[in-house]
Design an enzyme around this catalytic site. Structure first.
Site, PDB file in Angstrom:
ATOM      1  N   TYR A   1     -27.741  19.530  -2.068  1.00 33.83           N
ATOM      2  CA  TYR A   1     -27.657  18.982  -3.428  1.00 33.83           C
ATOM      3  C   TYR A   1     -28.318  17.607  -3.513  1.00 33.83           C
ATOM      4  O   TYR A   1     -28.680  17.154  -4.589  1.00 33.83           O
ATOM      5  CB  TYR A   1     -26.196  18.867  -3.896  1.00 33.83           C
ATOM      6  CG  TYR A   1     -25.466  20.196  -4.069  1.00 33.83           C
ATOM      7  CD1 TYR A   1     -26.146  21.394  -4.009  1.00 33.83           C
ATOM      8  CD2 TYR A   1     -24.104  20.224  -4.305  1.00 33.83           C
ATOM      9  CE1 TYR A   1     -25.485  22.607  -4.156  1.00 33.83           C
ATOM     10  CE2 TYR A   1     -23.428  21.437  -4.460  1.00 33.83           C
ATOM     11  CZ  TYR A   1     -24.126  22.631  -4.381  1.00 33.83           C
ATOM     12  OH  TYR A   1     -23.469  23.823  -4.530  1.00 33.83           O
TER      13      TYR A   1
ATOM     14  N   LYS B   1     -23.202  27.992   9.122  1.00 33.77           N
ATOM     15  CA  LYS B   1     -24.054  29.191   9.198  1.00 33.77           C
ATOM     16  C   LYS B   1     -24.989  28.983  10.394  1.00 33.77           C
ATOM     17  O   LYS B   1     -26.215  28.974  10.266  1.00 33.77           O
ATOM     18  CB  LYS B   1     -24.825  29.315   7.859  1.00 33.77           C
ATOM     19  CG  LYS B   1     -25.600  30.592   7.682  1.00 33.77           C
ATOM     20  CD  LYS B   1     -24.745  31.803   7.427  1.00 33.77           C
ATOM     21  CE  LYS B   1     -25.607  33.059   7.347  1.00 33.77           C
ATOM     22  NZ  LYS B   1     -24.813  34.303   7.496  1.00 33.77           N
TER      23      LYS B   1
ATOM     24  N   ASP C   1     -20.108  33.196   5.529  1.00 32.72           N
ATOM     25  CA  ASP C   1     -19.923  34.491   4.857  1.00 32.72           C
ATOM     26  C   ASP C   1     -18.599  35.134   5.269  1.00 32.72           C
ATOM     27  O   ASP C   1     -17.869  35.695   4.450  1.00 32.72           O
ATOM     28  CB  ASP C   1     -21.116  35.443   5.116  1.00 32.72           C
ATOM     29  CG  ASP C   1     -21.715  35.302   6.493  1.00 32.72           C
ATOM     30  OD1 ASP C   1     -21.230  34.456   7.280  1.00 32.72           O
ATOM     31  OD2 ASP C   1     -22.658  36.043   6.827  1.00 32.72           O
TER      32      ASP C   1
ATOM     33  N   ASP D   1     -18.478  23.674  -2.010  1.00 30.45           N
ATOM     34  CA  ASP D   1     -18.456  23.827  -3.464  1.00 30.45           C
ATOM     35  C   ASP D   1     -18.020  25.251  -3.810  1.00 30.45           C
ATOM     36  O   ASP D   1     -17.114  25.482  -4.626  1.00 30.45           O
ATOM     37  CB  ASP D   1     -19.885  23.548  -3.983  1.00 30.45           C
ATOM     38  CG  ASP D   1     -19.955  23.495  -5.488  1.00 30.45           C
ATOM     39  OD1 ASP D   1     -18.890  23.473  -6.130  1.00 30.45           O
ATOM     40  OD2 ASP D   1     -21.077  23.481  -6.029  1.00 30.45           O
TER      41      ASP D   1
ATOM     42  N   ASP E   1     -13.903  26.669  -4.935  1.00 30.49           N
ATOM     43  CA  ASP E   1     -13.626  27.355  -6.200  1.00 30.49           C
ATOM     44  C   ASP E   1     -12.956  28.699  -5.932  1.00 30.49           C
ATOM     45  O   ASP E   1     -12.018  29.093  -6.631  1.00 30.49           O
ATOM     46  CB  ASP E   1     -14.920  27.579  -6.996  1.00 30.49           C
ATOM     47  CG  ASP E   1     -15.134  26.475  -8.015  1.00 30.49           C
ATOM     48  OD1 ASP E   1     -14.557  25.378  -7.808  1.00 30.49           O
ATOM     49  OD2 ASP E   1     -15.861  26.686  -8.993  1.00 30.49           O
TER      50      ASP E   1
END
Ligand code: NAD
Length: 359
Positions: free
Chosen positions: A142, A191, A223, A247, A251
């Site tokens: 980001y 990852k 994942d 992020d 959620d």
């Protein structure tokens, strides 16, 4: 103990929910012999109206100079058409940057009294869900370079993901320290089967583990973590991860608990001065109608006591008071169900305050 708390009531339901959290903090102060001094700070739409700026320097200064910041929420339709630099949410971004908070911590907890509100199967919920996601907040993809250019004659978008050792180490420490205050289990999510940044992430986490022999460190690919959060969430205590993974996962984790109004959060940096706020927004649709659930804000105040002021007993006392309130069958409109007694925001604050007992 004497602590100076900067209080940002903000917009929409912000002032109503913050008021309830202050009632609870005042009761804690009285029960435990502490002094909490509050300094009001204007931020968000109310500051745009007053100063033409969502966070004037003088208001930010009050936050940076405080021992911690309690925030309700900012924003609303009234400010939808103001220029970008004046948007209420810009105040929030400037506050985070100005306070240097690089870690966002969100608990995912199902209160046994609200188990039916979870979209997960009862057999999964019954095992208990109570973990925290520690998310890196100011690095990663980001904050890397973003550009779109012609490559081989085709418009091509490029987003750069960078993490250096120091950025990983400082968020890793927050993960280990948070686990130390809980059940001493830290799951590092990355990852590393694909990304170099994740391979460095994993290496740094394992190096740090030597300094925290009391904390059990495990690794999980992102994942798999997304699957495990819905399949077997009771396995987690603290999850630490980078910005974009955090992020998305945070959620997902807040959804499985079923109610946005119940979830607190903290943002921390290099000092103990943190930013504490519920995860929801200013809910303009219910503002000023005594309908808001203030518990996310009340629990944010509990997190402030635990993580910034080291007042674990006092934080436990607030969480116990919330639990006693739910046990007694009271519910705000957002979590109302058959057989319960509906209360407004103010009454909820009063009842939690009444239920607060010294641990
Ligand atoms: P929201 O979280 O404000 O509301 C989403 C839904 O949840 C609404 O139906 C609302 O009534 C309900 N809700 C939220 N909090 C509640 C509570 N405590 N009790 C009962 N019900 C609650 O999200 P939104 O509608 O997308 O955003 C509204 C405004 O808030 C926007 O201006 C947005 O930019 C801003 N916002 C601010 C923050 C922040 O201050 N940190 C975060 C998110 C959104």
């Amino acid at each position: 103990m004497v602590k100076n708390i900067a209080v940002i009531r903000g917009d929409g339901i912000g002032p109503e929910i913050v008021e309830q959290a202050l009632k609870v903090l005042n009761k804690v102060a009285k029960a435990y012999g502490h002094t909490f001094n509050y300094t009001d700070v204007d931020m968000g739409g109310c500051a745009v109206d007053k100063y033409g700026d969502p966070l004037p320097e003088a208001e930010l200064k009050k936050c940076v100079e405080s021992d911690s910041v309690l925030l309700g929420a900012v924003g609303g339709n009234k400010w939808n058409d103001v220029p970008g630099y004046m948007r209420p949410e810009k105040g929030l971004l400037r506050l985070r940057a100005g306070m240097g908070v690089y870690s966002n911590n969100r608990p995912a907890k199902i209160w046994k009294q609200l188990a039916d509100a979870s979209p997960l199967k009862k057999s999964i919920v019954d095992k208990g869900i109570n973990f925290i996601i520690v998310r890196e907040l100011i690095g990663g993809i980001y904050f890397g370079e973003h550009k779109t250019e012609e490559v081989d004659g085709k418009p091509t978008a490029i987003d750069i993901l960078t993490y250096n050792e120091e950025e990983i180490e400082r968020i890793g420490r927050i993960g280990f320290e948070t686990a130390r205050k809980r059940n001493k289990k830290l799951c590092s999510v990355e990852k590393s089967n694909v990304l170099d940044s994740s391979r460095l992430w994993k290496k740094v986490m394992h190096k740090l583990a030597d300094e925290y022999p009391d904390v059990e460190l495990s690794d999980m690919l992102v994942d798999n973590c997304a699957m495990q959060i819905v399949k077997n969430p009771s396995q987690f205590d603290v999850v630490v991860t980078e910005n974009m993974f955090g992020d998305i996962l945070s959620d997902e984790a807040s959804m499985i608990t079923g109610s946005i109004g119940m979830i607190p959060s903290s943002s921390l940096g290099a000092t103990t001065c943190g930013l504490y706020e519920p995860i929801h927004g200013s809910a303009p649709d219910i503002a000023g109608r005594d309908l808001a659930n203030p518990i996310g804000t009340i629990l944010s105040a509990a997190m402030m006591l635990r993580y910034s002021f080291d007042l674990d007993e006092e934080a436990d006392a607030i969480e116990n008071a919330v639990s006693a309130y739910l046990d007694a069958g009271y519910r705000t409109a957002d979590i109302m169900s058959d057989g319960m007694t509906q209360v407004g925001c103010e009454k909820c604050g009063d009842l939690v305050t009444e239920n607060l007992r010294k641990v």
